[in-house]
Design an enzyme around this catalytic site. Structure first.
Site, PDB file in Angstrom:
ATOM      1  CB  SER A  61      38.329  34.607  38.089  1.00 12.46           C
ATOM      2  OG  SER A  61      37.850  34.445  36.772  1.00 12.46           O
ATOM      3  CB  THR A  76      42.770  36.743  34.507  1.00 10.10           C
ATOM      4  OG1 THR A  76      43.350  37.245  35.700  1.00 10.10           O
ATOM      5  CG2 THR A  76      42.917  37.767  33.405  1.00 10.10           C
ATOM      6  CB  THR A  89      41.475  40.071  36.105  1.00  9.50           C
ATOM      7  OG1 THR A  89      41.631  39.143  37.170  1.00  9.50           O
ATOM      8  CG2 THR A  89      42.283  41.315  36.426  1.00  9.50           C
ATOM      9  NE  ARG A 138      47.964  41.855  42.750  1.00 13.73           N
ATOM     10  CZ  ARG A 138      47.591  41.074  41.747  1.00 13.73           C
ATOM     11  NH1 ARG A 138      46.404  41.235  41.204  1.00 13.73           N
ATOM     12  NH2 ARG A 138      48.383  40.149  41.286  1.00 13.73           N
ATOM     13  CB  THR A 164      45.254  33.709  33.435  1.00 13.61           C
ATOM     14  OG1 THR A 164      45.712  32.407  33.050  1.00 13.61           O
ATOM     15  CG2 THR A 164      44.229  34.177  32.414  1.00 13.61           C
ATOM     16  N   GLY A 165      47.207  34.167  35.770  1.00 15.82           N
ATOM     17  CA  GLY A 165      48.162  33.654  36.752  1.00 15.82           C
ATOM     18  C   GLY A 165      48.779  34.783  37.556  1.00 15.82           C
TER      19      GLY A 165
HETATM   20  N1  GLY Z   1      46.830  37.834  36.404  1.00 12.32           N
HETATM   21  C1  GLY Z   1      45.885  38.478  37.191  1.00 12.32           C
HETATM   22  C2  GLY Z   1      46.453  39.185  38.351  1.00 12.32           C
HETATM   23  O1  GLY Z   1      47.536  38.855  38.815  1.00 12.32           O
HETATM   24  O2  GLY Z   1      45.797  40.101  38.840  1.00 12.32           O
END
Ligand code: GLY
Length: 365
Positions: A88, A215, A233, A243, A266-267
């Site tokens: 991750s 992350t 991340t 992105r 995170t998320g």
């Molecule tokens: N929280 C990490 C992402 O959406 O890239």
């Protein structure tokens, strides 16, 4: 690795041997206004890159040894970034839809009131160190893609052609095979298929659910009450190339105010960005809320901003998770999420050693 084993490993280390005897006494003593604490997402304790030390242990050890708080935190997250087993973050992070690993990171130094970030950085295993170099060596906050890589090269970072590991490449090939058996379908169905197959691979246990938007956020405070934070991340697995999520966006993936505390996430980054919710958490702390309530209030804000049917479950609640790791200047902390079960933890290291503590959910699973 269990919390008990982690605590044993920590207390057994030379630097902390003297603390073992005083742990029981410390628990009953009134805590000073500021006690050193490091918190992070759960991988800050589970990932060790094959060594004996986790992110939160390393950061705590350095910070209590007198290192600058941000230097300590970044040395901690470097363990996770360099760990090929953590898909991750950093080296071996799950790649974008073209199979390229691109990394995002942000760091913020409370006392210096400086922050730096990189987004869509390719070829450097430790984006958090490049983010710190942006803060320390430029007048800017955020460098992206080719420019971030050129900057990293000029700062002496080695640039690699490919940050995939055999594991991350094999998972990407499987995703590709399932979503693109005859080259690309039209972009809309491709995006839909990509999301569906990614979630299928999570459900089948091929990808750790925590690594899909995976992350690490890590925040710390020292005995002077100096607060810093870092988030790093590889972003959303199989993302559209280019992105960027919430992690490098100041106020979204991380925010620190040295008078108040720190929060990071995170998320699902897209949901967090719409509310700049790490900034919001810190503002709620400033208003006097405790870390748990501040995090819950920010989650509630994200929930109220989530109205698109494709993002909602049948009960009207978000069909994704967002987590916050919240630390106050005086060392209080909490981990909160939309959804959490008994497996959902965040990592802590303080005078009692390293351990996982439960994430608290806003919503029923
Ligand atoms: N929280 C990490 C992402 O959406 O890239």
């Amino acid at each position: 690795m269990s919390s008990a084993i982690n605590r044993r490993r920590f207390l057994g280390s030379t630097a902390f041997a003297g603390l073992a005897a005083s742990t029981a006494q410390a628990a009953t003593m009134k805590r000073s206004a500021t006690r050193p604490v490091v918190i992070s997402s759960a991988n800050g304790l589970t990932s060790t890159n094959g060594g004996a030390t986790s992110c939160v242990e390393q950061a705590y050890r350095l910070i209590t040894g007198g290192a600058d708080v941000l230097d300590g935190l970044i040395a901690g997250v470097n363990i996770v970034e360099l760990d090929p087993e953590d898909a991750s973050v950093g080296f071996g992070g799950l790649p974008d839809a073209n199979g390229v690993v691109t990394l995002d990171s942000c760091c913020m130094h409370g006392p210096k009131k400086r922050a730096g970030a990189v987004a869509c950085l390719k070829g450097v295993r430790t984006p958090s160190l490049v983010a710190q170099a942006v803060a320390d060596n430029t007048d800017h906050h955020l460098l992206v893609d080719e420019g971030a890589q050129q900057f990293a090269r000029s700062m002496g970072f080695s640039i690699e052609d490919d940050l995939n590991t055999d594991h991350s490449r094999a998972l990407w090939l499987e995703w590709k095979r399932r979503t693109d058996p005859r080259h690309y379908p039209d972009p809309a169905s491709r995006a839909q298929a990509g999301q569906r197959v990614g979630l299928e691979m999570v459900a089948e246990g091929k990808i750790d659910a925590n690594h899909y938007y995976g992350t690490i956020n890590c925040n710390g405070v020292n005995a002077n009450g100096d607060v810093c934070g870092v988030t790093t991340t590889s972003g959303l697995a199989w993302k559209i190339p280019g992105r960027v999520g919430d992690s490098p966006i100041l106020g979204a993936g991380l925010y620190v105010d040295n008078d108040v505390g720190a929060a990071g996430s995170t998320g699902r980054g897209e949901a967090n960005i719409y509310s700049l919710a790490s900034f919001l958490v810190v503002e709620f702390l400033r208003q006097g809320m405790n870390p748990r309530d501040a995090g819950m209030a920010a989650l509630e804000r994200i929930r109220s901003h989530t109205i698109e049917p494709r993002l909602l479950k049948e009960d009207g609640n978000p069909a994704f998770n967002v987590n916050f790791y919240v630390l106050t200047k005086n060392g209080e902390h909490a981990g909160v999420a939309f959804y959490a079960d008994e497996e959902s933890k965040y990592a802590v290291c303080d005078e009692h050693g390293p351990r996982h503590e439960p994430m608290e959910p806003l919503l029923p699973s």
